[in-house]
Design a protein around this motif. Structure first.
Motif, PDB file in Angstrom:
ATOM      1  N   SER A 260       0.642  -0.947   0.225  1.00 35.23           N
ATOM      2  CA  SER A 260       0.324   0.030  -0.268  1.00 35.23           C
ATOM      3  C   SER A 260       0.821   1.178   0.056  1.00 35.23           C
ATOM      4  O   SER A 260       0.033   1.959  -0.619  1.00 35.23           O
ATOM      5  CB  SER A 260      -1.198  -0.004   1.145  1.00 35.23           C
ATOM      6  OG  SER A 260      -1.821  -0.731   0.928  1.00 35.23           O
ATOM      7  N   GLY A 261       2.009   1.500   0.828  1.00 33.85           N
ATOM      8  CA  GLY A 261       3.313   2.430   0.884  1.00 33.85           C
ATOM      9  C   GLY A 261       3.629   3.114  -0.333  1.00 33.85           C
ATOM     10  O   GLY A 261       3.948   3.894  -0.947  1.00 33.85           O
ATOM     11  N   PHE A 262       3.619   1.863  -1.884  1.00 34.42           N
ATOM     12  CA  PHE A 262       4.161   2.645  -3.165  1.00 34.42           C
ATOM     13  C   PHE A 262       2.548   2.220  -3.889  1.00 34.42           C
ATOM     14  O   PHE A 262       2.781   2.908  -4.936  1.00 34.42           O
ATOM     15  CB  PHE A 262       4.515   0.968  -3.717  1.00 34.42           C
ATOM     16  CG  PHE A 262       5.551   1.083  -2.788  1.00 34.42           C
ATOM     17  CD1 PHE A 262       7.252   1.472  -3.203  1.00 34.42           C
ATOM     18  CD2 PHE A 262       5.317  -0.544  -1.735  1.00 34.42           C
ATOM     19  CE1 PHE A 262       7.633   0.947  -2.441  1.00 34.42           C
ATOM     20  CE2 PHE A 262       6.795  -0.785  -1.614  1.00 34.42           C
ATOM     21  CZ  PHE A 262       7.624   0.037  -1.323  1.00 34.42           C
ATOM     22  N   ALA A 263       1.170   3.028  -3.667  1.00 30.63           N
ATOM     23  CA  ALA A 263       0.184   2.685  -4.237  1.00 30.63           C
ATOM     24  C   ALA A 263      -0.326   4.192  -4.229  1.00 30.63           C
ATOM     25  O   ALA A 263      -0.722   4.705  -2.479  1.00 30.63           O
ATOM     26  CB  ALA A 263      -0.934   1.830  -3.961  1.00 30.63           C
ATOM     27  N   VAL A 264      -1.543   4.584  -4.883  1.00 31.21           N
ATOM     28  CA  VAL A 264      -2.089   5.441  -4.333  1.00 31.21           C
ATOM     29  C   VAL A 264      -3.617   5.186  -3.814  1.00 31.21           C
ATOM     30  O   VAL A 264      -4.103   5.239  -2.988  1.00 31.21           O
ATOM     31  CB  VAL A 264      -2.715   6.157  -6.198  1.00 31.21           C
ATOM     32  CG1 VAL A 264      -3.324   7.402  -5.667  1.00 31.21           C
ATOM     33  CG2 VAL A 264      -1.270   6.878  -7.154  1.00 31.21           C
ATOM     34  N   SER A 265      -3.664   3.822  -4.229  1.00 32.58           N
ATOM     35  CA  SER A 265      -5.238   3.700  -3.777  1.00 32.58           C
ATOM     36  C   SER A 265      -4.713   1.860  -3.825  1.00 32.58           C
ATOM     37  O   SER A 265      -4.545   1.116  -4.520  1.00 32.58           O
ATOM     38  CB  SER A 265      -6.608   4.635  -4.527  1.00 32.58           C
ATOM     39  OG  SER A 265      -7.210   3.882  -3.583  1.00 32.58           O
ATOM     40  N   SER A 266      -5.814   1.249  -3.249  1.00 31.63           N
ATOM     41  CA  SER A 266      -5.845   0.205  -2.980  1.00 31.63           C
ATOM     42  C   SER A 266      -7.514  -0.560  -2.291  1.00 31.63           C
ATOM     43  O   SER A 266      -8.125  -0.039  -1.942  1.00 31.63           O
ATOM     44  CB  SER A 266      -4.996  -0.653  -2.016  1.00 31.63           C
ATOM     45  OG  SER A 266      -5.391  -0.498  -1.092  1.00 31.63           O
ATOM     46  N   ARG A 267      -8.093  -1.471  -3.097  1.00 30.61           N
ATOM     47  CA  ARG A 267      -8.792  -2.570  -2.575  1.00 30.61           C
ATOM     48  C   ARG A 267      -8.703  -3.881  -2.729  1.00 30.61           C
ATOM     49  O   ARG A 267      -8.082  -4.173  -3.368  1.00 30.61           O
ATOM     50  CB  ARG A 267      -9.774  -1.886  -4.142  1.00 30.61           C
ATOM     51  CG  ARG A 267     -10.632  -0.579  -5.171  1.00 30.61           C
ATOM     52  CD  ARG A 267     -11.206  -0.488  -3.906  1.00 30.61           C
ATOM     53  NE  ARG A 267     -12.220   0.601  -4.719  1.00 30.61           N
ATOM     54  CZ  ARG A 267     -11.626   1.887  -4.213  1.00 30.61           C
ATOM     55  NH1 ARG A 267     -10.184   1.911  -3.414  1.00 30.61           N
ATOM     56  NH2 ARG A 267     -11.238   3.545  -4.898  1.00 30.61           N
ATOM     57  N   PHE A 268      -9.918  -4.337  -1.294  1.00 35.03           N
ATOM     58  CA  PHE A 268      -9.707  -5.359  -1.663  1.00 35.03           C
ATOM     59  C   PHE A 268     -10.866  -6.532  -2.534  1.00 35.03           C
ATOM     60  O   PHE A 268     -11.667  -6.335  -2.127  1.00 35.03           O
ATOM     61  CB  PHE A 268     -10.504  -6.279  -0.164  1.00 35.03           C
ATOM     62  CG  PHE A 268      -9.392  -6.369   0.768  1.00 35.03           C
ATOM     63  CD1 PHE A 268      -8.171  -6.812   0.853  1.00 35.03           C
ATOM     64  CD2 PHE A 268      -9.524  -5.412   2.155  1.00 35.03           C
ATOM     65  CE1 PHE A 268      -7.250  -6.474   1.559  1.00 35.03           C
ATOM     66  CE2 PHE A 268      -8.253  -4.750   2.540  1.00 35.03           C
ATOM     67  CZ  PHE A 268      -7.255  -5.645   2.603  1.00 35.03           C
ATOM     68  N   TYR A 269     -10.570  -7.775  -3.074  1.00 34.67           N
ATOM     69  CA  TYR A 269     -11.867  -8.273  -3.720  1.00 34.67           C
ATOM     70  C   TYR A 269     -11.465 -10.225  -2.711  1.00 34.67           C
ATOM     71  O   TYR A 269     -10.760 -10.375  -1.570  1.00 34.67           O
ATOM     72  CB  TYR A 269     -11.241  -9.331  -5.510  1.00 34.67           C
ATOM     73  CG  TYR A 269     -11.448  -7.995  -5.803  1.00 34.67           C
ATOM     74  CD1 TYR A 269     -12.550  -7.913  -6.298  1.00 34.67           C
ATOM     75  CD2 TYR A 269     -10.456  -7.121  -6.894  1.00 34.67           C
ATOM     76  CE1 TYR A 269     -13.179  -6.923  -7.822  1.00 34.67           C
ATOM     77  CE2 TYR A 269     -10.545  -6.269  -7.390  1.00 34.67           C
ATOM     78  CZ  TYR A 269     -11.685  -6.095  -8.000  1.00 34.67           C
ATOM     79  OH  TYR A 269     -11.703  -5.379  -9.360  1.00 34.67           O
ATOM     80  N   PRO A 270     -13.236 -10.341  -2.791  1.00 31.63           N
ATOM     81  CA  PRO A 270     -12.716 -11.616  -1.831  1.00 31.63           C
ATOM     82  C   PRO A 270     -12.134 -12.531  -2.570  1.00 31.63           C
ATOM     83  O   PRO A 270     -11.657 -12.352  -3.355  1.00 31.63           O
ATOM     84  CB  PRO A 270     -14.370 -12.266  -2.584  1.00 31.63           C
ATOM     85  CG  PRO A 270     -14.843 -10.707  -2.842  1.00 31.63           C
ATOM     86  CD  PRO A 270     -14.043 -10.034  -3.261  1.00 31.63           C
ATOM     87  N   PRO A 271     -11.445 -13.720  -1.606  1.00 30.96           N
ATOM     88  CA  PRO A 271     -10.799 -14.566  -2.222  1.00 30.96           C
ATOM     89  C   PRO A 271     -10.915 -15.619  -3.077  1.00 30.96           C
ATOM     90  O   PRO A 271     -12.517 -15.658  -3.115  1.00 30.96           O
ATOM     91  CB  PRO A 271     -10.191 -15.635  -0.612  1.00 30.96           C
ATOM     92  CG  PRO A 271     -10.867 -14.490  -0.373  1.00 30.96           C
ATOM     93  CD  PRO A 271     -12.108 -13.174  -0.373  1.00 30.96           C
ATOM     94  N   GLN A 272     -10.825 -15.844  -3.981  1.00 36.44           N
ATOM     95  CA  GLN A 272     -11.176 -16.369  -5.373  1.00 36.44           C
ATOM     96  C   GLN A 272     -11.040 -18.113  -5.134  1.00 36.44           C
ATOM     97  O   GLN A 272     -10.107 -18.677  -4.466  1.00 36.44           O
ATOM     98  CB  GLN A 272     -10.392 -16.273  -7.068  1.00 36.44           C
ATOM     99  CG  GLN A 272     -10.706 -15.524  -7.054  1.00 36.44           C
ATOM    100  CD  GLN A 272      -9.434 -15.249  -8.115  1.00 36.44           C
ATOM    101  OE1 GLN A 272      -9.031 -15.402  -8.691  1.00 36.44           O
ATOM    102  NE2 GLN A 272      -9.368 -13.685  -8.640  1.00 36.44           N
ATOM    103  N   ALA A 273     -12.439 -19.036  -5.684  1.00 45.39           N
ATOM    104  CA  ALA A 273     -12.391 -20.539  -5.027  1.00 45.39           C
ATOM    105  C   ALA A 273     -11.397 -20.956  -5.857  1.00 45.39           C
ATOM    106  O   ALA A 273     -10.440 -20.530  -6.852  1.00 45.39           O
ATOM    107  CB  ALA A 273     -13.414 -20.933  -5.778  1.00 45.39           C
TER     108      ALA A 273
END
Lengths: 118, 267
Positions: free
Chosen positions: B191-204
């Protein structure tokens, strides 16, 4: 004017290292982005938006297997990552204690039986 | 112009200095993408037939995973190609208009929103990071046996088995906990290198093509000038965390950072 194909090469990216170079996107990566994200504007097939909402929910069941989530004890992306993870760890230890308790009593029972038999 | 009885499929919106597409590469439904310019913006669109993309057909087809997969890949391929030439704001799949006029009207009505979104994604790309819990190579099989032999007064085969099994369970829970801790560290550090971040649910596991459970599925919006640092940090994290296997995808068009009600971007 650029003459290249419209279909790009796999993950052009930056010189991929041997360990963490970009991987080709799997279907789940693409679906979760093109269905769930992207700007939503009302096109002329409006009813379709609702269909896609429903579809997205169905796909969630495919993409985000609830089994997987509960298996690893995580729900922390949903709320505060840190707090939820603590909660998950706590419940894991309780589970483990209970498991240990059951195993200990099972061991006792088996020891008793082996003494009786021998 | 859309053919009679056809629809205009909208892929995304770019600046109006986007270079035009020169070749006849396939878009959704096999029709080559073209552009519609209005209000200083360029919409990337394609013509699709009513038989496959009309209201009724679409409802049916969206339930067909093979059709959906093919369509999603075609939609994505066009956006990826555009993103290589400049910033693009992706539309959600199946944004359809009955004519070019509808697209033009939307560009004009939402011009400010599109411009705001374009400036957000300009000179930035999305990167996907996943972490899988790594199953250690039979951690308790050997050592667990030794421990059982040393520890207990019990020496029967049943007791030894149960103690070994207990050690295995403990080890697997430790591994799970370590994997989660690693995932949190990885997420925070990147996150320290990013402008923004998002989570997705884990994939099957089936869909992800991996046997082990996914413990992190995140997307980062990273400035192009920091992409090198970001990927270097990934390599470093990969070397430091042995309880997770990390994978990187990208660069993606910034799908995850333009949706409504999801952080900055158009309403």
């Amino acid at each position: 004017m650029t003459q290249g194909s419209l279909v790009p090469a796999e993950s052009p990216g930056l010189s991929p290292g041997p360990i963490s170079g970009p991987q080709p996107a799997n279907l789940g990566d693409i679906l979760e982005r093109v269905l769930d994200k992207g700007i939503v504007i009302a096109g002329d097939i409006r009813v379709n938006l609702l269909d896609i909402e429903l579809l997205t929910i169905k796909l969630r069941l495919v993409i985000a297997s609830l089994d997987t989530a509960s298996q690893v004890g995580i729900n922390w992306w949903q709320a505060d990552p840190w707090l939820s993870a603590e909660a998950a760890n706590g419940s894991n230890s309780r589970e483990l204690e209970e498991e240990n308790r059951q195993l200990r009593s099972r061991v006792k029972a088996l020891e008793a039986r082996s003494r009786d038999g021998g | 112009m859309a053919a009679e009885g056809g629809w205009v499929w909208m892929y995304g919106v770019a600046d109006d200095d986007l270079e035009t597409f020169a070749d006849g590469a396939a878009g959704v439904g096999g029709a080559p993408p073209r552009t519609i310019t209005a209000a200083g913006l360029t919409a990337i669109v394609g013509d699709v037939g009513d038989r496959e993309y009309g209201e009724a057909a679409l409802r049916r087809n969206l339930e067909d995973l093979d059709w959906l997969a093919q369509t999603a890949r075609a939609h994505h391929a066009v956006l990826e190609a555009v993103a290589e030439r400049g910033p693009v704001v992706p539309m959600r799949l199946a944004t359809l208009f009955s004519s070019d006029a509808g697209v033009t009207g939307t560009l004009q009505e939402r011009a400010d929103d599109f411009r705001e979104a374009l400036s957000l994604v300009s000179a930035r790309n999305e990167w996907g990071v996943k972490a899988y819990a790594v199953k250690p190579a039979d951690p308790a099989g050997e050592s667990g046996h030794e421990v059982a032999g040393r520890e207990g007064p019990a020496t029967g085969p049943g007791a030894a088995y149960l103690q070994r099994r207990r050690a295995q369970l403990t080890a697997s829970k430790d591994v799970r906990r370590e994997a989660l801790a690693s995932a949190r560290t990885v997420y925070a550090e990147l996150s320290g290198f990013a402008v923004s971040s998002r989570f997705y649910p884990p994939q099957a596991p089936d869909l992800a093509g991996q046997q082990t459970p996914m413990v992190l599925n995140a997307a980062y919006l990273v400035a192009d000038e920091r992409a090198g640092e970001f990927t270097a940090a990934m390599a470093d994290l990969t070397a430091r965390h042995r309880f997770v296997q990390l994978t990187l995808t990208g660069p993606w068009p910034a799908y995850s950072f333009v949706s409504e009600g999801d952080g900055p971007g158009p309403r």
